[in-house]
Design a protein around this motif. Structure first.
Motif, PDB file in Angstrom:
ATOM      1  N   LEU A 114       9.847   2.622   4.212  1.00  0.00           N
ATOM      2  CA  LEU A 114       8.786   2.803   3.225  1.00  0.00           C
ATOM      3  C   LEU A 114       8.308   4.258   3.277  1.00  0.00           C
ATOM      4  O   LEU A 114       8.640   5.003   4.197  1.00  0.00           O
ATOM      5  CB  LEU A 114       7.608   1.859   3.505  1.00  0.00           C
ATOM      6  CG  LEU A 114       7.906   0.357   3.493  1.00  0.00           C
ATOM      7  CD1 LEU A 114       6.623  -0.441   3.778  1.00  0.00           C
ATOM      8  CD2 LEU A 114       8.535  -0.098   2.184  1.00  0.00           C
ATOM      9  N   ASP A 139       1.007  -2.614  -2.784  1.00  0.00           N
ATOM     10  CA  ASP A 139       2.204  -1.998  -3.355  1.00  0.00           C
ATOM     11  C   ASP A 139       1.921  -0.597  -3.905  1.00  0.00           C
ATOM     12  O   ASP A 139       2.805   0.267  -3.900  1.00  0.00           O
ATOM     13  CB  ASP A 139       2.776  -2.872  -4.469  1.00  0.00           C
ATOM     14  CG  ASP A 139       3.548  -4.078  -3.934  1.00  0.00           C
ATOM     15  OD1 ASP A 139       3.609  -4.238  -2.694  1.00  0.00           O
ATOM     16  OD2 ASP A 139       4.071  -4.862  -4.745  1.00  0.00           O
ATOM     17  N   THR A 146       8.463  -5.719   6.629  1.00  0.00           N
ATOM     18  CA  THR A 146       9.390  -5.960   5.524  1.00  0.00           C
ATOM     19  C   THR A 146      10.813  -6.272   5.977  1.00  0.00           C
ATOM     20  O   THR A 146      11.600  -6.827   5.199  1.00  0.00           O
ATOM     21  CB  THR A 146       9.440  -4.745   4.580  1.00  0.00           C
ATOM     22  OG1 THR A 146       9.917  -3.605   5.299  1.00  0.00           O
ATOM     23  CG2 THR A 146       8.051  -4.440   4.010  1.00  0.00           C
ATOM     24  N   SER A 187       6.762  -4.220  -1.492  1.00  0.00           N
ATOM     25  CA  SER A 187       6.517  -4.227  -0.047  1.00  0.00           C
ATOM     26  C   SER A 187       5.561  -5.343   0.364  1.00  0.00           C
ATOM     27  O   SER A 187       5.658  -5.867   1.482  1.00  0.00           O
ATOM     28  CB  SER A 187       5.986  -2.872   0.419  1.00  0.00           C
ATOM     29  OG  SER A 187       4.794  -2.518  -0.247  1.00  0.00           O
TER      30      SER A 187
END
Length: 356
Positions: free
Chosen positions: A21, A131, A101, A138
């Motif tokens: 991420l 998100d 995740t 996510s």
């Protein structure tokens, strides 16, 4: 020997800077880094365990040591489970900090089999808010990871980083945690460093922090514990000291007092959010760094603190968040890790309140 009190000692270990991420508020910057090898990590684990055991044997003090293992995203390390095995073999408690995740049913079962003590998953609010901060999709992936962990019997906590972007979601997030069956929800404040420096104007003002923390302190949800490492929030549970509480740090901010951080390349810092290198375990003795680092000595010395925290009667139990104090003072052009916490609403003499 009968020991009346045990002391926490935490090593937060960032095994990798790699992450799947790219969160807006991240205090890291995703630079490529020469990560320690498995053998180097294993040797450092053994060194840390010996250090704590020597403290106990020499001083007759009982410690409750723990590893908080994170990244980046720690599940991106191919040898992650082997590292966890080595950590758990020391008798330290082992907790994992993850974005959640990448967690699957198989991974959750492996964590149960290993006997990790818990997994903290970051959620920044409900789906739209989360998100927006951490990236599309996510939230759903993180919640799925949480469900898999809970189904496997892993102790799960959620954690959120509070700012203007998501403070309004906190109580809905608490309801979500309870509905999922998560027993703990933690929170901390935004530190404007790394990529988070671009969010300086998203820090909560002192008045907003005070109002929000007051509401959180009164929150009662069956089966859900609200927790935080924020020294100011912890001070809300105690009355003002009748007299100055002294010059020995007994609680509050852990930096230099009850914990250290190891970065992926072996660099040692007082706290991951306080980017002040004090050495590197590839060449330096961890025990000597803890005992003789000038930075750590300053963090433990009340007389070195600036007006505000240094003159506050709660210094021994609080000291503000050193990472926020440093990042905020740095953003204003005068970096000082001993500066007042700009969001402090506890100390009567605090002179650096943040107004946005």
């Amino acid at each position: 020997m009968s020991v009346a009190q045990s002391f926490d000692f935490l090593i937060q270990w960032h095994l990798t800077e790699r992450c799947n991420l790219r969160c807006k508020h991240c205090y890291q910057d995703n630079k490529k880094i020469d990560e320690m090898s498995f053998l180097e990590i294993a040797a450092t684990i053994e060194t840390a365990a010996q250090m704590v055991q020597e403290w106990q044997d020499t001083y007759g003090i009982q410690f409750l040591p723990s590893f908080n293992v994170t990244g980046g995203e720690p599940f991106l390390r191919e040898d992650f489970f082997a590292i966890l095995e080595r950590m758990l073999a020391t008798g330290f408690e082992v907790y994992i900090l993850s974005n959640g995740t990448l967690i699957t049913r198989d991974i959750a079962r492996k964590l149960t089999d290993l006997g990790v003590d818990g997994v903290q998953v970051s959620l920044e609010g409900l789906e739209r808010t989360h998100d927006r901060i951490r990236g599309p999709g996510s939230f759903a992936a993180a919640v799925a990871g949480v469900r898999d962990l809970l189904a496997a019997g892993v102790q799960v906590s959620l954690n959120t980083t509070l700012s203007q972007m998501n403070a309004g979601d906190f109580f809905d997030l608490a309801d979500l945690a309870a509905s999922l069956g998560v027993p703990r929800l933690g929170f901390s404040r935004l530190v404007p460093s790394g990529r988070g420096l671009a969010l300086l104007d998203q820090m909560l003002s002192t008045a907003q922090v005070q109002e929000l923390y007051g509401k959180i302190a009164g929150l009662r949800i069956s089966g859900l514990e609200i927790t935080t490492g924020d020294p100011m929030a912890s001070q809300m549970n105690f009355p003002a000291p009748g007299q100055d509480a002294g010059t020995i740090a007994l609680g509050g901010c852990a930096a230099g007092v009850s914990g250290l951080t190891l970065l992926p390349d072996g660099t040692v810092t007082p706290c991951r959010r306080l980017p002040l290198p004090i050495g590197n375990v590839r060449r330096d003795s961890l025990r000597e760094l803890w005992a003789a680092s000038p930075v750590l000595e300053a963090l433990r010395d009340r007389s070195r603190y600036a007006e505000g925290c240094g003159s506050c009667g709660r210094w021994a139990q609080c000291r503000g968040c050193r990472a926020i104090a440093y990042a905020y003072s740095q953003a204003r052009g005068h970096p000082d890790f001993l500066a007042p916490d700009p969001q402090c609403f506890i100390g009567e003499l605090c002179t650096s309140n943040l107004e946005l």
